[in-house]
Design a protein around this motif. Structure first.
Motif, PDB file in Angstrom:
ATOM      1  N   GLU A  62       0.825  -1.211   0.000  1.00 40.36           N
ATOM      2  CA  GLU A  62       0.000   0.000   0.000  1.00 40.36           C
ATOM      3  C   GLU A  62       0.856   1.255   0.000  1.00 40.36           C
ATOM      4  O   GLU A  62       0.472   2.279  -0.581  1.00 40.36           O
ATOM      5  CB  GLU A  62      -0.940   0.002   1.221  1.00 40.36           C
ATOM      6  CG  GLU A  62      -2.116  -0.948   1.132  1.00 40.36           C
ATOM      7  CD  GLU A  62      -1.702  -2.404   1.327  1.00 40.36           C
ATOM      8  OE1 GLU A  62      -0.588  -2.652   1.862  1.00 40.36           O
ATOM      9  OE2 GLU A  62      -2.477  -3.288   0.927  1.00 40.36           O
ATOM     10  N   ASP A  63       2.008   1.209   0.648  1.00 35.11           N
ATOM     11  CA  ASP A  63       2.905   2.375   0.666  1.00 35.11           C
ATOM     12  C   ASP A  63       3.329   2.748  -0.746  1.00 35.11           C
ATOM     13  O   ASP A  63       3.447   3.931  -1.078  1.00 35.11           O
ATOM     14  CB  ASP A  63       4.160   2.076   1.499  1.00 35.11           C
ATOM     15  CG  ASP A  63       3.861   1.989   2.986  1.00 35.11           C
ATOM     16  OD1 ASP A  63       2.817   2.511   3.407  1.00 35.11           O
ATOM     17  OD2 ASP A  63       4.675   1.374   3.705  1.00 35.11           O
ATOM     18  N   ILE A  64       3.560   1.732  -1.584  1.00 33.72           N
ATOM     19  CA  ILE A  64       4.021   1.981  -2.956  1.00 33.72           C
ATOM     20  C   ILE A  64       2.923   2.602  -3.804  1.00 33.72           C
ATOM     21  O   ILE A  64       3.132   3.617  -4.467  1.00 33.72           O
ATOM     22  CB  ILE A  64       4.523   0.674  -3.604  1.00 33.72           C
ATOM     23  CG1 ILE A  64       5.813   0.220  -2.912  1.00 33.72           C
ATOM     24  CG2 ILE A  64       4.767   0.868  -5.106  1.00 33.72           C
ATOM     25  CD1 ILE A  64       6.305  -1.132  -3.358  1.00 33.72           C
ATOM     26  N   ILE A  65       1.727   2.010  -3.771  1.00 32.05           N
ATOM     27  CA  ILE A  65       0.659   2.518  -4.640  1.00 32.05           C
ATOM     28  C   ILE A  65       0.087   3.835  -4.140  1.00 32.05           C
ATOM     29  O   ILE A  65      -0.535   4.568  -4.904  1.00 32.05           O
ATOM     30  CB  ILE A  65      -0.470   1.475  -4.829  1.00 32.05           C
ATOM     31  CG1 ILE A  65      -1.170   1.165  -3.506  1.00 32.05           C
ATOM     32  CG2 ILE A  65       0.059   0.218  -5.472  1.00 32.05           C
ATOM     33  CD1 ILE A  65      -2.383   0.274  -3.678  1.00 32.05           C
ATOM     34  N   ASN A  66       0.312   4.156  -2.867  1.00 29.32           N
ATOM     35  CA  ASN A  66      -0.166   5.440  -2.336  1.00 29.32           C
ATOM     36  C   ASN A  66       0.910   6.517  -2.391  1.00 29.32           C
ATOM     37  O   ASN A  66       0.669   7.665  -2.022  1.00 29.32           O
ATOM     38  CB  ASN A  66      -0.645   5.268  -0.890  1.00 29.32           C
ATOM     39  CG  ASN A  66      -1.928   4.471  -0.797  1.00 29.32           C
ATOM     40  OD1 ASN A  66      -2.815   4.621  -1.625  1.00 29.32           O
ATOM     41  ND2 ASN A  66      -2.024   3.598   0.202  1.00 29.32           N
ATOM     42  N   SER A  67       2.076   6.143  -2.891  1.00 32.21           N
ATOM     43  CA  SER A  67       3.172   7.099  -2.982  1.00 32.21           C
ATOM     44  C   SER A  67       3.055   7.933  -4.255  1.00 32.21           C
ATOM     45  O   SER A  67       2.415   7.534  -5.227  1.00 32.21           O
ATOM     46  CB  SER A  67       4.501   6.348  -2.993  1.00 32.21           C
ATOM     47  OG  SER A  67       5.576   7.226  -3.272  1.00 32.21           O
ATOM     48  N   ASN A  68       3.678   9.087  -4.243  1.00 27.03           N
ATOM     49  CA  ASN A  68       3.725   9.934  -5.439  1.00 27.03           C
ATOM     50  C   ASN A  68       4.985   9.680  -6.256  1.00 27.03           C
ATOM     51  O   ASN A  68       5.205  10.321  -7.276  1.00 27.03           O
ATOM     52  CB  ASN A  68       3.677  11.416  -5.039  1.00 27.03           C
ATOM     53  CG  ASN A  68       2.342  11.802  -4.438  1.00 27.03           C
ATOM     54  OD1 ASN A  68       1.304  11.339  -4.896  1.00 27.03           O
ATOM     55  ND2 ASN A  68       2.373  12.638  -3.398  1.00 27.03           N
ATOM     56  N   GLU A  69       5.800   8.757  -5.796  1.00 25.16           N
ATOM     57  CA  GLU A  69       7.088   8.515  -6.443  1.00 25.16           C
ATOM     58  C   GLU A  69       7.125   7.147  -7.114  1.00 25.16           C
ATOM     59  O   GLU A  69       6.580   6.166  -6.611  1.00 25.16           O
ATOM     60  CB  GLU A  69       8.216   8.581  -5.409  1.00 25.16           C
ATOM     61  CG  GLU A  69       9.599   8.407  -6.002  1.00 25.16           C
ATOM     62  CD  GLU A  69      10.701   8.573  -4.964  1.00 25.16           C
ATOM     63  OE1 GLU A  69      11.864   8.305  -5.311  1.00 25.16           O
ATOM     64  OE2 GLU A  69      10.382   8.948  -3.828  1.00 25.16           O
ATOM     65  N   PHE A  70       7.785   7.089  -8.282  1.00 21.83           N
ATOM     66  CA  PHE A  70       8.054   5.814  -8.941  1.00 21.83           C
ATOM     67  C   PHE A  70       9.390   5.302  -8.417  1.00 21.83           C
ATOM     68  O   PHE A  70      10.383   6.017  -8.450  1.00 21.83           O
ATOM     69  CB  PHE A  70       8.119   5.995 -10.460  1.00 21.83           C
ATOM     70  CG  PHE A  70       6.783   5.915 -11.140  1.00 21.83           C
ATOM     71  CD1 PHE A  70       5.725   6.697 -10.722  1.00 21.83           C
ATOM     72  CD2 PHE A  70       6.582   5.042 -12.187  1.00 21.83           C
ATOM     73  CE1 PHE A  70       4.486   6.623 -11.333  1.00 21.83           C
ATOM     74  CE2 PHE A  70       5.345   4.956 -12.819  1.00 21.83           C
ATOM     75  CZ  PHE A  70       4.293   5.753 -12.385  1.00 21.83           C
TER      76      PHE A  70
END
Length: 207
Positions: free
Chosen positions: A104-112
């Motif tokens: 969830e941290d990845i998909i909710n992040s603004n960074e690739f």
């Protein structure tokens, strides 16, 4: 379209798997298009060796001593290895220096988090530009694309008028005009290049 397993949502960041899949396609297309260009003799390894800003990671003294086919394979493998190793190193660095702990941290992040280092991003852009200028816009590729379009148009038009030539499993999918169109498109999209060429040769000669 990304597979559902990647849980791609336009309102969120792509999952790590989706980011990897996307950039892996980039690497594969670059390497294989250079391979196609060299194999078709539109691109030349001796000329490519003079582009130090693009291929400074390749030992051209060794490469040019090899048989043509071996040299071509060596060249494309070096591109893939170079880009993949940078991608792994840069992605590991970004993840280790982030607060990411869960999916969830990845998909909710603004960074690739999956990507090349800045200098390699620039090199990839230059590689794409080189392919566009010296390969994609060549007469050989243009003529090949025109012939491929001719084959595809013939197959689609032929199947519209000759549904009986579809395999039984495909014919059963057709229930109305819309499903007929979609079935033909799906069937043609599933053809390999050689199958499409053979289909064209077989049926075009009879019309």
């Amino acid at each position: 379209n990304l597979s559902k397993e990647f849980y791609f949502d336009l309102n969120k960041n792509p999952s790590l798997e989706a980011q990897i899949a996307s950039i892996s396609d980039d690497i594969a297309y670059i390497a294989h298009d250079f391979d196609d260009g060299i194999r078709s003799e539109i691109l030349n390894l001796k000329i490519l060796s003079k582009n130090n800003n693009l291929f400074d990671f390749i030992d051209f003294d060794y490469l040019l001593s090899l048989d043509n086919k071996v040299a071509r394979n060596y060249f494309t493998r070096q591109i893939i290895n170079y880009l993949v190793l940078n991608l792994i190193k840069e992605t590991e660095y970004k993840l280790s220096n982030s607060n990411v702990k869960t999916y969830e941290d990845i998909i909710n992040s603004n960074e690739f988090y999956v990507g090349f280092s800045d200098n390699i991003k620039e090199k990839v852009t230059l590689m794409k530009s080189y392919l566009y200028e010296h390969f994609y816009t060549s007469d050989f590729v243009y003529n090949g694309r025109t012939h491929a379009e001719k084959i595809l148009v013939f197959i689609i038009d032929f199947l519209k008028e000759n549904i009986s030539e579809l395999p039984s499993s495909w014919k059963r999918k057709i229930t109305n005009e819309q499903s007929k169109k979609q079935t033909i498109v799906d069937y043609v999209c599933g053809m390999t290049d050689q199958y499409a060429i053979n289909f064209y040769k077989n049926y075009a000669s009879k019309h």
